[in-house]
Design a protein around this motif. Structure first.
Motif, PDB file in Angstrom:
ATOM      1  N   GLY A 149       4.150   2.954  -9.054  1.00  9.32           N
ATOM      2  CA  GLY A 149       2.807   2.494  -8.755  1.00  9.32           C
ATOM      3  C   GLY A 149       2.665   2.120  -7.299  1.00  9.32           C
ATOM      4  N   ASP A 205       0.815  -1.228   0.000  1.00 16.30           N
ATOM      5  CA  ASP A 205       0.000   0.000   0.000  1.00 16.30           C
ATOM      6  C   ASP A 205       0.844   1.271   0.000  1.00 16.30           C
ATOM      7  OD1 ASP A 205      -2.352  -1.472  -0.069  1.00 16.30           O
ATOM      8  OD2 ASP A 205      -2.476  -1.584   2.116  1.00 16.30           O
ATOM      9  N   ARG A 258      -0.082  -3.262  -4.302  1.00 16.66           N
ATOM     10  CA  ARG A 258      -1.326  -3.745  -3.712  1.00 16.66           C
ATOM     11  C   ARG A 258      -1.243  -5.197  -3.267  1.00 16.66           C
ATOM     12  NH1 ARG A 258      -3.633   0.377  -1.657  1.00 16.66           N
ATOM     13  NH2 ARG A 258      -4.231   1.927  -3.182  1.00 16.66           N
ATOM     14  N   SER A 259      -0.475  -6.014  -3.964  1.00 16.57           N
ATOM     15  CA  SER A 259      -0.407  -7.431  -3.616  1.00 16.57           C
ATOM     16  C   SER A 259       0.912  -8.007  -4.094  1.00 16.57           C
ATOM     17  CB  SER A 259      -1.584  -8.175  -4.253  1.00 16.57           C
ATOM     18  OG  SER A 259      -1.577  -9.520  -3.875  1.00 16.57           O
ATOM     19  N   GLY A 275      -2.216   1.792 -15.455  1.00 10.23           N
ATOM     20  CA  GLY A 275      -3.253   1.300 -14.550  1.00 10.23           C
ATOM     21  C   GLY A 275      -2.736   0.167 -13.690  1.00 10.23           C
ATOM     22  N   ILE A 276      -3.453  -0.972 -13.692  1.00 12.03           N
ATOM     23  CA  ILE A 276      -3.008  -2.137 -12.909  1.00 12.03           C
ATOM     24  C   ILE A 276      -1.976  -2.909 -13.721  1.00 12.03           C
ATOM     25  CG2 ILE A 276      -3.730  -4.332 -11.914  1.00 12.03           C
ATOM     26  CD1 ILE A 276      -6.327  -3.031 -11.137  1.00 12.03           C
ATOM     27  N   VAL A 335       1.701  -6.838  -7.810  1.00  7.54           N
ATOM     28  CA  VAL A 335       0.558  -6.202  -8.448  1.00  7.54           C
ATOM     29  C   VAL A 335       0.629  -4.728  -8.077  1.00  7.54           C
ATOM     30  CG1 VAL A 335      -1.945  -6.037  -8.609  1.00  7.54           C
ATOM     31  CG2 VAL A 335      -0.863  -8.277  -8.352  1.00  7.54           C
ATOM     32  N   LEU A 336       0.819  -3.878  -9.099  1.00  4.52           N
ATOM     33  CA  LEU A 336       0.902  -2.436  -8.900  1.00  4.52           C
ATOM     34  C   LEU A 336      -0.375  -1.788  -9.409  1.00  4.52           C
ATOM     35  CD1 LEU A 336       4.539  -1.843 -10.208  1.00  4.52           C
ATOM     36  CD2 LEU A 336       3.802  -2.022  -7.838  1.00  4.52           C
ATOM     37  N   GLN A 337      -0.882  -0.844  -8.654  1.00  3.14           N
ATOM     38  CA  GLN A 337      -2.074  -0.098  -9.048  1.00  3.14           C
ATOM     39  C   GLN A 337      -1.663   1.326  -9.383  1.00  3.14           C
ATOM     40  OE1 GLN A 337      -4.878   0.484  -5.872  1.00  3.14           O
ATOM     41  NE2 GLN A 337      -6.574   0.756  -7.266  1.00  3.14           N
ATOM     42  N   SER A 338      -2.416   1.966 -10.291  1.00  2.00           N
ATOM     43  CA  SER A 338      -2.122   3.337 -10.739  1.00  2.00           C
ATOM     44  C   SER A 338      -0.691   3.430 -11.265  1.00  2.00           C
ATOM     45  CB  SER A 338      -2.328   4.340  -9.601  1.00  2.00           C
ATOM     46  OG  SER A 338      -3.612   4.226  -9.056  1.00  2.00           O
ATOM     47  N   THR A 339      -0.318   2.469 -12.072  1.00  3.32           N
ATOM     48  CA  THR A 339       1.056   2.369 -12.566  1.00  3.32           C
ATOM     49  C   THR A 339       1.309   3.340 -13.703  1.00  3.32           C
ATOM     50  OG1 THR A 339       1.000   0.030 -12.005  1.00  3.32           O
ATOM     51  CG2 THR A 339       2.798   0.760 -13.414  1.00  3.32           C
ATOM     52  N   LEU A 352       0.913  -6.211 -13.558  1.00  2.00           N
ATOM     53  CA  LEU A 352       1.452  -7.390 -12.901  1.00  2.00           C
ATOM     54  C   LEU A 352       2.901  -7.565 -13.335  1.00  2.00           C
ATOM     55  CD1 LEU A 352       1.111 -10.017 -11.260  1.00  2.00           C
ATOM     56  CD2 LEU A 352       0.364 -11.112 -13.369  1.00  2.00           C
TER      57      LEU A 352
END
Length: 185
Positions: A71, A56, A74-75, A113-114, A83-87, A116
């Motif tokens: 980014g 986070d 997130r996971s 965006g998301i 897993v990256l968000q807002s990349t 992997l």
């Protein structure tokens, strides 16, 4: 049974006998004047465990192919797949204008965006200072993604050609590199 150790826990003492404890006590009393450097438990070096603190948070991830991604983590899993968000992918290039003796740096960003990322492709990752996140990189100006991407590809092609020539010259001198077979083909 799994132990929950932290960086502040003392390292395990060898031997469980009273002789081992007496030797440890004797060494502790002789070394009280000069404190020994604290050793980290082996669990502190597990990649997946290190990612727990970064979950986070906004990260910079440098990949083996040279790409740089910003980014929010997130996971992740035990293989350090991320897993990256807002990349956002950021690319850099240096212009070499013959009329301008001072080359200038350009950068561009592309939103993904998301995203992997396989753990084996991660070269480096680190937390981004959110206070400096919006500042442009020192010495670089923002430009169009297509233009910066073209400059970066041209520069990589020039560097690849130089590397091939260097490896060929080394081969004539008797040196063999691990990629020499690819160069000679």
């Amino acid at each position: 049974m799994m132990e929950n150790l932290s960086i502040h826990d003392p390292p395990p003492q060898p031997g469980g006998s009273s002789l081992g404890r007496a030797a440890a006590a004797a060494s502790a009393s002789t070394s009280s004047a000069a404190p020994q450097p604290q050793q980290l438990p082996p669990q502190m070096f597990t990649t997946a465990a290190q990612l727990l603190d970064l979950t986070d948070k906004k990260l910079l991830v440098c990949l083996r192919d040279g790409r740089k991604l910003n980014g929010v983590l997130r996971s992740w899993d035990q293989f350090a797949n991320l897993v990256l968000q807002s990349t956002v992918e950021r690319i850099y290039a240096i212009t070499s204008d013959p009329s301008d003796p001072q080359p200038k740096g350009l950068y561009a960003e592309q939103t993904h965006g998301i995203f992997l990322v396989r753990g084996e492709n991660v070269l480096l990752l680190g937390e981004i200072d959110l206070d400096k996140d919006d500042d442009p990189p020192p010495g670089f100006e923002k430009a169009e993604f297509a233009a910066v991407e073209k400059l970066a590809k041209e520069r990589r092609a020039v560097e690849k050609t130089k590397e091939k020539k260097k490896l060929q010259k080394l081969a004539t001198l008797g040196f063999e590199g691990e990629n020499l077979g690819e160069v000679m083909l």
